[in-house]
Design a protein around this motif. Structure first.
Motif, PDB file in Angstrom:
ATOM      1  N   VAL A   7      29.586  25.137 -52.420  1.00  0.00           N
ATOM      2  CA  VAL A   7      30.904  24.504 -52.347  1.00  0.00           C
ATOM      3  C   VAL A   7      32.049  25.497 -52.219  1.00  0.00           C
ATOM      4  O   VAL A   7      33.123  25.153 -51.748  1.00  0.00           O
ATOM      5  N   ARG A   8      31.804  26.749 -52.634  1.00  0.00           N
ATOM      6  CA  ARG A   8      32.878  27.741 -52.634  1.00  0.00           C
ATOM      7  C   ARG A   8      32.323  29.103 -52.243  1.00  0.00           C
ATOM      8  O   ARG A   8      32.144  29.974 -53.087  1.00  0.00           O
ATOM      9  N   PRO A   9      32.067  29.297 -50.954  1.00  0.00           N
ATOM     10  CA  PRO A   9      31.512  30.581 -50.531  1.00  0.00           C
ATOM     11  C   PRO A   9      32.482  31.719 -50.829  1.00  0.00           C
ATOM     12  O   PRO A   9      33.695  31.525 -50.855  1.00  0.00           O
ATOM     13  N   LEU A  10      31.928  32.901 -51.057  1.00  0.00           N
ATOM     14  CA  LEU A  10      32.766  34.068 -51.325  1.00  0.00           C
ATOM     15  C   LEU A  10      33.547  34.475 -50.084  1.00  0.00           C
ATOM     16  O   LEU A  10      34.655  34.959 -50.174  1.00  0.00           O
ATOM     17  N   ASP A  11      32.939  34.299 -48.916  1.00  0.00           N
ATOM     18  CA  ASP A  11      33.607  34.649 -47.660  1.00  0.00           C
ATOM     19  C   ASP A  11      33.658  33.400 -46.781  1.00  0.00           C
ATOM     20  O   ASP A  11      32.766  33.131 -46.027  1.00  0.00           O
ATOM     21  N   GLU A  12      34.728  32.648 -46.917  1.00  0.00           N
ATOM     22  CA  GLU A  12      34.828  31.384 -46.201  1.00  0.00           C
ATOM     23  C   GLU A  12      35.065  31.582 -44.714  1.00  0.00           C
ATOM     24  O   GLU A  12      34.649  30.789 -43.906  1.00  0.00           O
ATOM     25  N   GLU A  13      35.749  32.635 -44.360  1.00  0.00           N
ATOM     26  CA  GLU A  13      36.032  32.879 -42.951  1.00  0.00           C
ATOM     27  C   GLU A  13      34.890  33.641 -42.311  1.00  0.00           C
ATOM     28  O   GLU A  13      34.286  34.505 -42.942  1.00  0.00           O
ATOM     29  N   LYS A  52      24.226  27.226 -46.109  1.00  0.00           N
ATOM     30  CA  LYS A  52      24.336  26.021 -46.941  1.00  0.00           C
ATOM     31  C   LYS A  52      22.950  25.482 -47.290  1.00  0.00           C
ATOM     32  O   LYS A  52      22.694  25.086 -48.426  1.00  0.00           O
ATOM     33  N   LEU A  53      22.062  25.484 -46.303  1.00  0.00           N
ATOM     34  CA  LEU A  53      20.699  25.014 -46.542  1.00  0.00           C
ATOM     35  C   LEU A  53      20.009  25.877 -47.600  1.00  0.00           C
ATOM     36  O   LEU A  53      19.380  25.357 -48.524  1.00  0.00           O
ATOM     37  N   TRP A  54      20.140  27.209 -47.479  1.00  0.00           N
ATOM     38  CA  TRP A  54      19.523  28.089 -48.466  1.00  0.00           C
ATOM     39  C   TRP A  54      20.143  27.915 -49.844  1.00  0.00           C
ATOM     40  O   TRP A  54      19.467  28.035 -50.873  1.00  0.00           O
TER      41      TRP A  54
END
Length: 170
Positions: free
Chosen positions: A155-161, A96-98
């Motif tokens: 806000v919407r990572p490709l791999d949330e898990e 998230k920081l990056w």
């Protein structure tokens, strides 16, 4: 909210589906321009004066557009290797920081890239007096793309898990 989801879906489609096709087309153009120039130079002793310039532009545009894809997919090998060595929770925090750092870089490239592209004088005589600002417009285009890609990544990572091999530490 549904409108924002549609915008995000469209942005993901452009970044993850359309840009790879464009980058592939740029690669094909590079090969064609270079091959044509080499054949004309070595066989016919009459190289085109525009071949190297167009190959260079195709290369630069391909790399810059590829950077947008890499930011969206979080394809930084060195950083991902680091994230595998730390607890998953901290890895997500650093991702998230990056994403925010890349958003700042995209904004900077958008603003300063537009200033640089609009201030450059002259034209390429070998390309029919194409203004030099046109090829330089890749800078603000890439800035906007990186900004969108990094915000999407935030806000919407490709791999949330987390991956199966990652352990969640308290």
């Amino acid at each position: 909210m549904d409108f924002l989801k549609r915008i995000a879906d469209l942005a993901d489609f452009v970044i993850l589906r359309a840009l790879p096709v464009i980058c592939g087309f740029m690669l094909v153009l590079m090969v064609v321009f270079i091959a044509y120039t080499v054949v004309m130079r070595t066989v016919f002793l009459n190289p085109p004066f525009w071949g190297d310039t167009l190959a260079l532009f195709a290369n630069v545009w391909m790399v810059f557009l590829g950077l947008i894809i890499a930011v969206r997919e979080r394809s930084n090998i060195a950083m991902e290797a680091l994230y595998q060595m730390i607890p998953a929770r901290y890895g997500r925090l650093f991702r998230k920081l990056w994403a925010l750092v890349f958003a700042g870089f995209g904004l900077l490239l958008l603003i300063k890239g537009h200033e640089a592209a609009s201030r450059i004088l002259g034209s390429y005589w070998e390309l029919g007096n194409l203004p030099k600002s046109y090829p330089m417009m890749i800078l603000p285009i890439t800035g906007a793309g990186i900004l969108v890609a990094s915000l999407l990544s935030f806000v919407r990572p490709l791999d949330e898990e987390p991956h199966a091999d990652e352990q969640e530490f308290p």
